[in-house]
Design an enzyme around this catalytic site. Structure first.
Site, PDB file in Angstrom:
ATOM      1  N   SER A 180       0.856  -1.195   0.000  1.00  0.00           N
ATOM      2  CA  SER A 180       0.000   0.000   0.000  1.00  0.00           C
ATOM      3  C   SER A 180       0.883   1.233   0.000  1.00  0.00           C
ATOM      4  O   SER A 180       1.683   1.440   0.928  1.00  0.00           O
ATOM      5  CB  SER A 180      -0.882   0.025   1.239  1.00  0.00           C
ATOM      6  OG  SER A 180      -1.387   1.339   1.419  1.00  0.00           O
ATOM      7  N   ASP A 205      -4.674   3.639  -1.798  1.00  0.00           N
ATOM      8  CA  ASP A 205      -5.718   3.947  -0.829  1.00  0.00           C
ATOM      9  C   ASP A 205      -6.265   5.362  -1.018  1.00  0.00           C
ATOM     10  O   ASP A 205      -5.571   6.343  -0.755  1.00  0.00           O
ATOM     11  CB  ASP A 205      -5.166   3.807   0.593  1.00  0.00           C
ATOM     12  CG  ASP A 205      -5.012   2.354   0.999  1.00  0.00           C
ATOM     13  OD1 ASP A 205      -5.975   1.584   0.822  1.00  0.00           O
ATOM     14  OD2 ASP A 205      -3.920   1.978   1.486  1.00  0.00           O
ATOM     15  N   ASP A 223      -6.572  -6.510   4.216  1.00  0.00           N
ATOM     16  CA  ASP A 223      -6.011  -5.157   4.275  1.00  0.00           C
ATOM     17  C   ASP A 223      -5.962  -4.664   5.714  1.00  0.00           C
ATOM     18  O   ASP A 223      -7.008  -4.463   6.343  1.00  0.00           O
ATOM     19  CB  ASP A 223      -6.869  -4.224   3.408  1.00  0.00           C
ATOM     20  CG  ASP A 223      -6.218  -2.871   3.189  1.00  0.00           C
ATOM     21  OD1 ASP A 223      -5.102  -2.657   3.688  1.00  0.00           O
ATOM     22  OD2 ASP A 223      -6.842  -2.032   2.517  1.00  0.00           O
TER      23      ASP A 223
HETATM   24  C1  DX5 Z   1      -6.168   1.271   5.809  1.00  0.00           C
HETATM   25  C2  DX5 Z   1      -5.708   1.067   4.381  1.00  0.00           C
HETATM   26  C3  DX5 Z   1      -4.631   0.062   4.280  1.00  0.00           C
HETATM   27  C4  DX5 Z   1      -3.375   0.449   5.001  1.00  0.00           C
HETATM   28  C5  DX5 Z   1      -2.585  -0.747   5.352  1.00  0.00           C
HETATM   29  O1  DX5 Z   1      -7.243   2.117   5.839  1.00  0.00           O
HETATM   30  O2  DX5 Z   1      -6.786   0.649   3.578  1.00  0.00           O
HETATM   31  O3  DX5 Z   1      -4.352  -0.269   2.919  1.00  0.00           O
HETATM   32  O4  DX5 Z   1      -2.581   1.303   4.257  1.00  0.00           O
HETATM   33  O5  DX5 Z   1      -1.481  -0.315   6.089  1.00  0.00           O
HETATM   34  P1  DX5 Z   1      -0.742  -1.255   7.118  1.00  0.00           P
HETATM   35  O6  DX5 Z   1      -0.229  -2.436   6.331  1.00  0.00           O
HETATM   36  O7  DX5 Z   1       0.346  -0.396   7.646  1.00  0.00           O
HETATM   37  O8  DX5 Z   1      -1.749  -1.669   8.140  1.00  0.00           O
HETATM   38 ZN    ZN Z   2      -6.386  -0.296   1.539  1.00  0.00          ZN
END
Ligand code: DX5
Ligand code: ZN
Length: 228
Positions: A12, A39, A176
């Protein structure tokens, strides 16, 4: 975009250098990323704002593979064409984002993209039961959406239920939030195939020093594959 259930790592870019998205996308792909997860947040559906379709279009030429756009916005429908025109391969909308997710998924496929549906931690697997034949990807949130770097919430029974509901349909299960080498085996064993990871991929590296991205991606992939 062909379908298979092999483990795919989707970094992401929420955890990337926002002033350097093009180079960051190229770096993670060179280091082994399968998809690039983008995102989009609106400060309304979730308590954070990132960017919109213009940024997605600017990033697109820097991504060779799949651009996976996760819309954390409400309303959704009026923006679908803009994200499809920006070159999104997958467009995922939240089941909680409005009263007409069925129409939204129709519109995403109608715009020529793969249709994804995301479920917040509090939303049951059954909420997508009547959407399976119009869905290409189900995103199971393992954090409450809005921010990177949050603690993983175990959604094992939901993932298992979805895997059973999906049967032979060509539908990806994407996870996710809080995915790292410790949590990846939990979700892979339950039936997930696309693992989104922000902080666990980008930590320790940079565009100037991208080798840690590769080490992080390989560690998550190996951990997930170890239970299959
Ligand atoms: C959260 C996002 C994710 C996030 C994941 O709202 O949709 O994609 O960036 O980040 P990590 O892997 O750090 O939890
Ligand atoms: Zn996401």
């Amino acid at each position: 975009m062909s379908f298979d259930r092999s483990i795919k790592i989707a970094p992401s870019i929420l955890a990337a250098d926002f002033a350097n998205f093009g180079a960051e996308c190229a770096a993670i792909e060179a280091e082994g990323a399968d998809w690039v997860h983008v995102d989009v947040m609106d400060g309304h559906f979730v308590p954070n704002i990132t960017f919109g379709p213009a940024t997605c279009a600017a990033i697109r030429p820097h991504i060779k593979g799949v651009m996976d756009v996760h819309l954390m916005i409400s309303p959704v429908d009026s923006y679908i064409d803009a994200f499809a025109d920006a070159g999104a391969d997958v467009i995922t909308a939240h089941v909680e984002a409005g009263p007409h997710i069925h129409r939204t998924l129709q519109a995403i496929r109608g715009a020529g993209a793969k249709a994804g549906v995301a479920l917040n931690p509090g939303t049951p697997a059954e909420s997508v039961e009547h959407l399976l034949d119009m869905t290409d990807l189900i995103c199971v949130m393992t954090v409450n959406p809005g921010f990177g770097g949050q603690k993983f919430i175990d959604m094992t029974t939901k993932i298992e239920k979805l895997r059973q509901m999906i049967g032979d349909r060509p539908i990806h299960i994407e996870i996710d939030g809080g995915v790292d080498p410790k949590t990846a085996p939990i979700v892979a064993a339950a039936g997930a195939d696309v693992l989104v990871a922000g902080s666990a991929v980008f930590r320790g590296g940079s565009v100037q020093n991208p080798a840690p991205y590769g080490e992080n991606i390989r560690a998550i992939r190996a951990a997930a594959q170890s239970v299959l």
